[in-house]
Write a protein that holds these residues in place. Structure first.
Motif, PDB file in Angstrom:
ATOM      1  N   THR A  86       0.859  -1.174   0.000  1.00  0.00           N
ATOM      2  CA  THR A  86       0.000   0.000   0.000  1.00  0.00           C
ATOM      3  C   THR A  86       0.905   1.237   0.000  1.00  0.00           C
ATOM      4  O   THR A  86       2.120   1.123   0.159  1.00  0.00           O
ATOM      5  CB  THR A  86      -0.888   0.025   1.251  1.00  0.00           C
ATOM      6  OG1 THR A  86      -0.062   0.291   2.408  1.00  0.00           O
ATOM      7  CG2 THR A  86      -1.618  -1.303   1.443  1.00  0.00           C
ATOM      8  N   PRO A  87       0.345   2.430  -0.168  1.00  0.00           N
ATOM      9  CA  PRO A  87       1.198   3.626  -0.111  1.00  0.00           C
ATOM     10  C   PRO A  87       2.001   3.734   1.193  1.00  0.00           C
ATOM     11  O   PRO A  87       3.146   4.211   1.176  1.00  0.00           O
ATOM     12  CB  PRO A  87       0.186   4.769  -0.243  1.00  0.00           C
ATOM     13  CG  PRO A  87      -0.904   4.188  -1.094  1.00  0.00           C
ATOM     14  CD  PRO A  87      -1.026   2.766  -0.642  1.00  0.00           C
ATOM     15  N   LEU A  88       1.450   3.276   2.322  1.00  0.00           N
ATOM     16  CA  LEU A  88       2.176   3.363   3.589  1.00  0.00           C
ATOM     17  C   LEU A  88       3.267   2.293   3.726  1.00  0.00           C
ATOM     18  O   LEU A  88       4.187   2.448   4.535  1.00  0.00           O
ATOM     19  CB  LEU A  88       1.206   3.245   4.764  1.00  0.00           C
ATOM     20  CG  LEU A  88       0.385   4.487   5.100  1.00  0.00           C
ATOM     21  CD1 LEU A  88      -0.624   4.183   6.209  1.00  0.00           C
ATOM     22  CD2 LEU A  88       1.289   5.646   5.515  1.00  0.00           C
ATOM     23  N   THR A  89       3.156   1.212   2.948  1.00  0.00           N
ATOM     24  CA  THR A  89       4.145   0.132   3.081  1.00  0.00           C
ATOM     25  C   THR A  89       5.018  -0.027   1.838  1.00  0.00           C
ATOM     26  O   THR A  89       5.841  -0.946   1.797  1.00  0.00           O
ATOM     27  CB  THR A  89       3.453  -1.212   3.372  1.00  0.00           C
ATOM     28  OG1 THR A  89       2.629  -1.585   2.250  1.00  0.00           O
ATOM     29  CG2 THR A  89       2.595  -1.129   4.624  1.00  0.00           C
ATOM     30  N   ALA A  90       4.861   0.844   0.849  1.00  0.00           N
ATOM     31  CA  ALA A  90       5.630   0.712  -0.395  1.00  0.00           C
ATOM     32  C   ALA A  90       7.131   0.693  -0.085  1.00  0.00           C
ATOM     33  O   ALA A  90       7.647   1.627   0.534  1.00  0.00           O
ATOM     34  CB  ALA A  90       5.297   1.861  -1.333  1.00  0.00           C
ATOM     35  N   PRO A  91       7.852  -0.345  -0.506  1.00  0.00           N
ATOM     36  CA  PRO A  91       9.264  -0.446  -0.145  1.00  0.00           C
ATOM     37  C   PRO A  91      10.151   0.427  -1.023  1.00  0.00           C
ATOM     38  O   PRO A  91       9.928   0.582  -2.221  1.00  0.00           O
ATOM     39  CB  PRO A  91       9.569  -1.930  -0.369  1.00  0.00           C
ATOM     40  CG  PRO A  91       8.605  -2.346  -1.446  1.00  0.00           C
ATOM     41  CD  PRO A  91       7.367  -1.532  -1.213  1.00  0.00           C
ATOM     42  N   GLY A  92      11.175   0.986  -0.391  1.00  0.00           N
ATOM     43  CA  GLY A  92      12.242   1.676  -1.092  1.00  0.00           C
ATOM     44  C   GLY A  92      13.524   0.895  -0.898  1.00  0.00           C
ATOM     45  O   GLY A  92      13.511  -0.284  -0.517  1.00  0.00           O
ATOM     46  N   THR A  93      14.641   1.547  -1.109  1.00  0.00           N
ATOM     47  CA  THR A  93      15.937   0.871  -1.020  1.00  0.00           C
ATOM     48  C   THR A  93      16.188   0.299   0.372  1.00  0.00           C
ATOM     49  O   THR A  93      16.686  -0.829   0.521  1.00  0.00           O
ATOM     50  CB  THR A  93      17.061   1.844  -1.378  1.00  0.00           C
ATOM     51  OG1 THR A  93      16.848   2.332  -2.710  1.00  0.00           O
ATOM     52  CG2 THR A  93      18.415   1.160  -1.313  1.00  0.00           C
ATOM     53  N   ALA A  94      15.822   1.060   1.414  1.00  0.00           N
ATOM     54  CA  ALA A  94      16.107   0.616   2.784  1.00  0.00           C
ATOM     55  C   ALA A  94      15.353  -0.664   3.127  1.00  0.00           C
ATOM     56  O   ALA A  94      15.923  -1.596   3.710  1.00  0.00           O
ATOM     57  CB  ALA A  94      15.758   1.718   3.774  1.00  0.00           C
ATOM     58  N   ILE A  95      14.076  -0.720   2.778  1.00  0.00           N
ATOM     59  CA  ILE A  95      13.290  -1.917   3.096  1.00  0.00           C
ATOM     60  C   ILE A  95      13.731  -3.090   2.235  1.00  0.00           C
ATOM     61  O   ILE A  95      13.800  -4.234   2.713  1.00  0.00           O
ATOM     62  CB  ILE A  95      11.788  -1.630   2.947  1.00  0.00           C
ATOM     63  CG1 ILE A  95      11.321  -0.740   4.099  1.00  0.00           C
ATOM     64  CG2 ILE A  95      10.973  -2.923   2.912  1.00  0.00           C
ATOM     65  CD1 ILE A  95       9.862  -0.379   4.074  1.00  0.00           C
ATOM     66  N   ARG A  96      14.043  -2.841   0.981  1.00  0.00           N
ATOM     67  CA  ARG A  96      14.517  -3.942   0.130  1.00  0.00           C
ATOM     68  C   ARG A  96      15.833  -4.507   0.662  1.00  0.00           C
ATOM     69  O   ARG A  96      16.036  -5.730   0.669  1.00  0.00           O
ATOM     70  CB  ARG A  96      14.666  -3.449  -1.310  1.00  0.00           C
ATOM     71  CG  ARG A  96      13.347  -3.084  -1.961  1.00  0.00           C
ATOM     72  CD  ARG A  96      13.488  -2.733  -3.425  1.00  0.00           C
ATOM     73  NE  ARG A  96      12.224  -2.271  -3.978  1.00  0.00           N
ATOM     74  CZ  ARG A  96      11.231  -3.061  -4.364  1.00  0.00           C
ATOM     75  NH1 ARG A  96      11.389  -4.377  -4.266  1.00  0.00           N
ATOM     76  NH2 ARG A  96      10.111  -2.572  -4.847  1.00  0.00           N
ATOM     77  N   ASP A  97      16.713  -3.637   1.114  1.00  0.00           N
ATOM     78  CA  ASP A  97      17.978  -4.115   1.690  1.00  0.00           C
ATOM     79  C   ASP A  97      17.732  -4.885   2.991  1.00  0.00           C
ATOM     80  O   ASP A  97      18.399  -5.896   3.261  1.00  0.00           O
ATOM     81  CB  ASP A  97      18.906  -2.936   1.968  1.00  0.00           C
ATOM     82  CG  ASP A  97      19.466  -2.317   0.685  1.00  0.00           C
ATOM     83  OD1 ASP A  97      19.340  -2.949  -0.379  1.00  0.00           O
ATOM     84  OD2 ASP A  97      20.012  -1.199   0.759  1.00  0.00           O
ATOM     85  N   LEU A  98      16.775  -4.399   3.806  1.00  0.00           N
ATOM     86  CA  LEU A  98      16.449  -5.100   5.047  1.00  0.00           C
ATOM     87  C   LEU A  98      15.944  -6.506   4.756  1.00  0.00           C
ATOM     88  O   LEU A  98      16.399  -7.484   5.372  1.00  0.00           O
ATOM     89  CB  LEU A  98      15.394  -4.315   5.823  1.00  0.00           C
ATOM     90  CG  LEU A  98      14.866  -4.972   7.105  1.00  0.00           C
ATOM     91  CD1 LEU A  98      15.946  -4.978   8.180  1.00  0.00           C
ATOM     92  CD2 LEU A  98      13.624  -4.247   7.609  1.00  0.00           C
ATOM     93  N   ALA A  99      14.998  -6.623   3.833  1.00  0.00           N
ATOM     94  CA  ALA A  99      14.454  -7.936   3.499  1.00  0.00           C
ATOM     95  C   ALA A  99      15.536  -8.862   2.947  1.00  0.00           C
ATOM     96  O   ALA A  99      15.573 -10.063   3.260  1.00  0.00           O
ATOM     97  CB  ALA A  99      13.305  -7.783   2.501  1.00  0.00           C
ATOM     98  N   ALA A 100      16.429  -8.306   2.145  1.00  0.00           N
ATOM     99  CA  ALA A 100      17.490  -9.123   1.548  1.00  0.00           C
ATOM    100  C   ALA A 100      18.487  -9.604   2.589  1.00  0.00           C
ATOM    101  O   ALA A 100      19.195 -10.603   2.363  1.00  0.00           O
ATOM    102  CB  ALA A 100      18.213  -8.320   0.459  1.00  0.00           C
ATOM    103  N   SER A 101      18.556  -8.922   3.742  1.00  0.00           N
ATOM    104  CA  SER A 101      19.523  -9.298   4.775  1.00  0.00           C
ATOM    105  C   SER A 101      19.017 -10.410   5.684  1.00  0.00           C
ATOM    106  O   SER A 101      19.776 -10.915   6.520  1.00  0.00           O
ATOM    107  CB  SER A 101      19.888  -8.072   5.621  1.00  0.00           C
ATOM    108  OG  SER A 101      18.786  -7.658   6.420  1.00  0.00           O
ATOM    109  N   VAL A 102      17.739 -10.793   5.549  1.00  0.00           N
ATOM    110  CA  VAL A 102      17.194 -11.886   6.345  1.00  0.00           C
ATOM    111  C   VAL A 102      17.842 -13.193   5.893  1.00  0.00           C
ATOM    112  O   VAL A 102      17.883 -13.505   4.706  1.00  0.00           O
ATOM    113  CB  VAL A 102      15.669 -11.967   6.215  1.00  0.00           C
ATOM    114  CG1 VAL A 102      15.123 -13.192   6.961  1.00  0.00           C
ATOM    115  CG2 VAL A 102      15.031 -10.692   6.739  1.00  0.00           C
ATOM    116  N   GLY A 103      18.345 -13.956   6.813  1.00  0.00           N
ATOM    117  CA  GLY A 103      19.072 -15.167   6.467  1.00  0.00           C
ATOM    118  C   GLY A 103      18.181 -16.304   6.003  1.00  0.00           C
ATOM    119  O   GLY A 103      16.945 -16.197   5.951  1.00  0.00           O
ATOM    120  N   ASP A 104      18.792 -17.416   5.684  1.00  0.00           N
ATOM    121  CA  ASP A 104      18.073 -18.608   5.260  1.00  0.00           C
ATOM    122  C   ASP A 104      17.470 -19.311   6.470  1.00  0.00           C
ATOM    123  O   ASP A 104      17.786 -19.015   7.616  1.00  0.00           O
ATOM    124  CB  ASP A 104      19.020 -19.565   4.528  1.00  0.00           C
ATOM    125  CG  ASP A 104      19.573 -18.953   3.244  1.00  0.00           C
ATOM    126  OD1 ASP A 104      18.850 -18.144   2.631  1.00  0.00           O
ATOM    127  OD2 ASP A 104      20.719 -19.272   2.883  1.00  0.00           O
TER     128      ASP A 104
END
Length: 264
Positions: free
Chosen positions: A105-123
């Motif tokens: 949604t507009p309040l949760t639309a990801p930018g660079t910071a959120i994409r990097d955060l999600a990518a840092s979650v381990g296996d």
């Protein structure tokens, strides 16, 4: 655990209101983690026009305001029996399909910071990854009141590094969706260990996990909801689950006061 909740919201105006509408989502439902024992709404200065379940299954009331009220008060109160389900609230219900909660949604639309955060979650397994995400968010966003507001997006809060439970929940939902999990925002109450009086409702997020259903994650406190939590409404973000929203016609200046108590 048997919890007693009182939630009073009062709006004061410096002149009569020409017309207004308010939408209430203040009626908790029974489910796997809670049973509503008693609940009531007391409304002054407005009248209830209609009651319905919205697309997310939330009990919703529409109030109309006209005439000459200078004060409108809404009191929701009652008792809820809760139990600890390790955050699991069960299978998906409601009119909205599960796939809708995969969309931002507009309040949760990801930018660079959120994409990097999600990518840092381990296996790992689903729950391991989601608990890891919750821990990362708690580390990245310090709980500081007054630094964000209801318009602050998840990306803005993460970049700022401070916020409140609304911001933690938005960042979790946005990141979980990037990881492939349907996710939603939950509005409700939390019994604090150090006080009874509160000035705001609580919020956390849920992710849908296969074979378990919806599972809650409170990134502001770094835990899954237990018997101290009362859930009231859900949506994809704060705007879709907020307790009270409305519009006014006229030029009256508004003052808002909220008083909440949650106790055994």
């Amino acid at each position: 655990m048997r919890l007693k909740v009182s939630h009073r919201t009062e709006y004061s105006y410096d002149e009569p209101i020409r017309y207004g509408l308010q939408r209430l989502r203040l009626w908790p439902a029974s489910g796997p983690a809670q049973t509503m024992l008693t609940w009531a709404l007391h409304i002054e200065g407005a009248r209830e026009e209609v009651r319905f379940l919205d697309q997310f299954g939330n009990d919703t009331r529409l109030l109309s305001i006209d005439g000459d009220p200078h004060t409108i008060s809404v009191v929701a109160e009652g008792e809820i029996e809760t139990n600890d389900t390790a955050g699991v609230s069960g299978p998906h219900r409601g009119f909205a399909p599960l796939w809708l909660f995969e969309h931002q949604t507009p309040l949760t639309a990801p930018g660079t910071a959120i994409r990097d955060l999600a990518a840092s979650v381990g296996d790992g397994g689903d729950l391991q990854r989601l608990h890891g995400l919750m821990a990362l968010i708690q580390q990245r966003i310090a709980y500081v009141t007054g630094t964000t507001d209801s318009r602050t997006t998840a990306e803005e809060a993460l970049v700022k590094g401070t916020g409140v439970c609304q911001d933690h929940s938005h960042v979790f939902a946005a990141s979980a969706r990037l990881l492939g999990f349907p996710a939603r925002y939950v509005s409700g109450y939390l019994m604090m260990n150090d006080r009874v009086d509160q000035v705001a409702t609580h919020a956390w997020a849920e992710a849908y996990v296969s074979d378990l259903g919806w599972v809650g994650f409170d990134a502001a406190n770094g835990m899954s909801p237990d018997e101290r939590y009362v859930r009231v409404a859900v949506g994809r973000d704060y705007r879709e689950a907020m307790p009270i929203a409305g519009i006014l016609i006229g030029h009256a200046q508004e003052r808002l006061a909220v008083h909440i108590t949650v106790e055994q």
